[in-house]
Design an enzyme around this catalytic site. Structure first.
Site, short mmCIF file in Angstrom:
data_model
loop_
_atom_site.label_atom_id
_atom_site.label_comp_id
_atom_site.label_asym_id
_atom_site.label_seq_id
_atom_site.Cartn_x
_atom_site.Cartn_y
_atom_site.Cartn_z
N GLY A 168 -8.05 20.94 18.86
CA GLY A 168 -7.81 22.27 18.52
C GLY A 168 -8.17 23.35 19.55
O GLY A 168 -8.64 22.96 20.77
N GLY A 169 -8.17 24.58 18.93
CA GLY A 169 -8.57 25.62 20.08
C GLY A 169 -10.01 25.47 20.55
O GLY A 169 -10.57 26.19 21.39
N GLU A 193 1.27 -0.91 8.78
CA GLU A 193 0.58 0.59 8.82
C GLU A 193 0.32 0.62 10.45
O GLU A 193 0.63 1.98 10.79
CB GLU A 193 -1.01 0.08 8.23
CG GLU A 193 -2.08 1.00 8.80
CD GLU A 193 -1.64 2.39 8.36
OE1 GLU A 193 -1.96 3.31 9.12
OE2 GLU A 193 -1.66 2.80 7.02
N ASP A 216 0.44 4.03 5.87
CA ASP A 216 0.54 3.61 4.35
C ASP A 216 0.41 4.64 3.64
O ASP A 216 1.15 5.37 2.88
CB ASP A 216 -0.17 2.41 3.97
CG ASP A 216 0.60 1.17 4.70
OD1 ASP A 216 1.76 0.88 4.90
OD2 ASP A 216 -0.21 0.18 5.22
N GLN A 270 0.56 -1.18 0.17
CA GLN A 270 0.07 -0.21 0.07
C GLN A 270 0.73 1.20 -0.02
O GLN A 270 0.31 2.09 -0.86
CB GLN A 270 -0.91 -0.04 1.19
CG GLN A 270 -1.95 1.23 1.27
CD GLN A 270 -2.87 1.34 2.46
OE1 GLN A 270 -3.41 2.40 2.57
NE2 GLN A 270 -3.08 0.12 3.08
#
Length: 414
Positions: free
Chosen positions: A248-249, A144, A173, A23
């Site tokens: 995140g924020g 993977e 991959d 892959q």
């Protein structure tokens, strides 16, 4: 599937000798093929192992193979034979790029290390995908989820009270393959100025780490105290798993919807400006002005309660209705789409991200289209090649071995 126009493709004239398998490498070279490169997949006479892996139809190439090798040509060659190595040497000057993802040292044991390749074709770009970079892990085998484990993904994926989890996205991959595309294109551009090829290397662990950089950000922030935007109650000396927190924020979470199936969820992100409309939607308008709830800072220590209140509203509504309602109020959200919903999604089909491809042995199948859209280089997705389908084109017409093909095949060279 896109019909396209008879126009030059972005990488038209670029030739790739593709020795990759499984892959990580094929995902890279498939993108190059989509963008117009002539990608010739060089396989052992038995073929890429994925042709036979996870077969759903006996005796035909598996979807594992077909979905990673569209738009390519296929030749077979036994690189363990002297004649095979001689033919390989004759092929190299005809190509711009050689791509491989063998175990460390394999290409050198074949007799084609970087120094040798440069002597044969000084303009050659030699792209290698490995599990790890130079150092103590160099010769470790990588898959993977091994890359996810050692690149920072697994330790930060899952719920606080559960084990490390792999992500469904193939970031080890296919994620590495996209990084390799960037390196190859940069090397092609630099060659325009230097006239020389160069070696491009990408390690799977490194690519996963690059996609986990926000967790390394948070690891350093821990030195100055707990991570307030995380829903966790306790923090040690490493970034914890935090379930579906956005990372995140702005806080986010997946909330349940009716009728309560395994994918009946909507992921919602709570921006500051969104709180008042959400409070109204869930029937708690007073929370928009309550000092205990009205600001992002006030809500940080009660994120669990906040999403619980939202979920009490969403559990009585279908996810598509939740999506429509929240979108009307400009609230960022998205329904969790099952693989069945994705493969049947009309907008993805219209954007040529889920395309139908005909195959001479297995019939029509669906595959993922090219996510990179170029206005002057439309992508036409073509079927993957059968094993050795283009031996005559490459060996016969290009190398002039047409009268020897039957003999070479009988001797196990092709």
């Amino acid at each position: 599937m896109s019909k396209g126009n008879a126009v030059a493709k972005a990488l038209e004239g670029v030739r790739v000798l593709d020795m990759t398998h499984v892959q990580s490498g094929p995902s890279c070279t498939q993108i190059l093929a989509w963008l117009g490169a002539d990608v010739v997949k060089l396989e052992a006479p038995g073929g890429d192992i994925t042709r036979k892996q996870l077969r759903d139809i006996p005796g035909v190439d598996s979807l594992y193979f077909t979905m990673l090798n569209c738009n390519k040509r296929s030749i077979t060659l036994n690189m363990k034979s002297a004649e095979g190595k001689r033919i390989f040497t004759d092929l190299l000057p005809r190509f711009d790029i050689l791509a491989e993802n063998f175990a460390p040292g394999a290409i050198e044991r074949m007799g084609f290390g970087w120094d040798t390749l440069q002597e044969i074709n000084p303009r050659l770009i030699f792209a290698s995908i490995k599990g790890f970079g130079d150092g103590p892990y160099t010769h470790y085998k990588a898959y993977e989820v091994v890359a996810q484990a050692m690149g920072g993904s697994m330790s930060t994926t899952g719920f606080e009270d559960g084990p490390p989890m792999a992500t469904g996205a193939q970031i080890g991959d296919s994620g590495t393959g996209v990084h390799a595309v960037a390196g190859i294109l940069a090397a092609l551009y630099q060659r325009e100025h230097t006239g020389r090829g160069q070696r491009v290397t990408v390690a799977m662990q490194h690519a996963v780490l690059n996609m986990c950089r926000v967790k390394l950000r948070d690891q350093q922030r821990l030195q100055n105290g707990p991570l307030a935007e995380y829903p966790n109650d306790e923090f040690g000396d490493t970034v914890p798993r935090s379930g579906n927190a956005s990372g995140g924020g702005q806080p986010g979470w997946a909330v349940k919807c009716a009728p309560g199936g395994p994918n009946d969820y909507v992921y919602i992100v709570i921006q500051p400006v969104c709180w008042a409309p959400i409070a109204n939607l869930i029937g708690r308008p007073e929370l928009a002005t309550d000092p205990e709830w009205s600001t992002p800072e006030a809500r940080l220590d009660k994120l669990d309660k906040m999403f619980q209140l939202i979920e009490e509203w969403t559990m009585g509504i279908g996810k598509w209705k939740v999506l429509a309602t929240l979108t009307e109020h400009h609230i960022p959200c998205g329904p969790i789409l099952s693989t069945k919903e994705i493969i049947e999604d009309e907008s993805l089909a219209a954007n040529e991200m889920v395309v139908r491809v005909d195959h001479p042995e297995r019939g029509e199948f669906s595959t993922v289209g090219c996510p990179i859209k170029l206005s002057d280089s439309p992508v036409d997705v073509h079927r993957p090649p059968l094993l050795g389908e283009h031996n005559n084109d490459i060996y016969g017409q290009e190398l002039g071995l047409g009268d020897q093909l039957a003999t070479l095949k009988a001797k196990g060279v092709l």
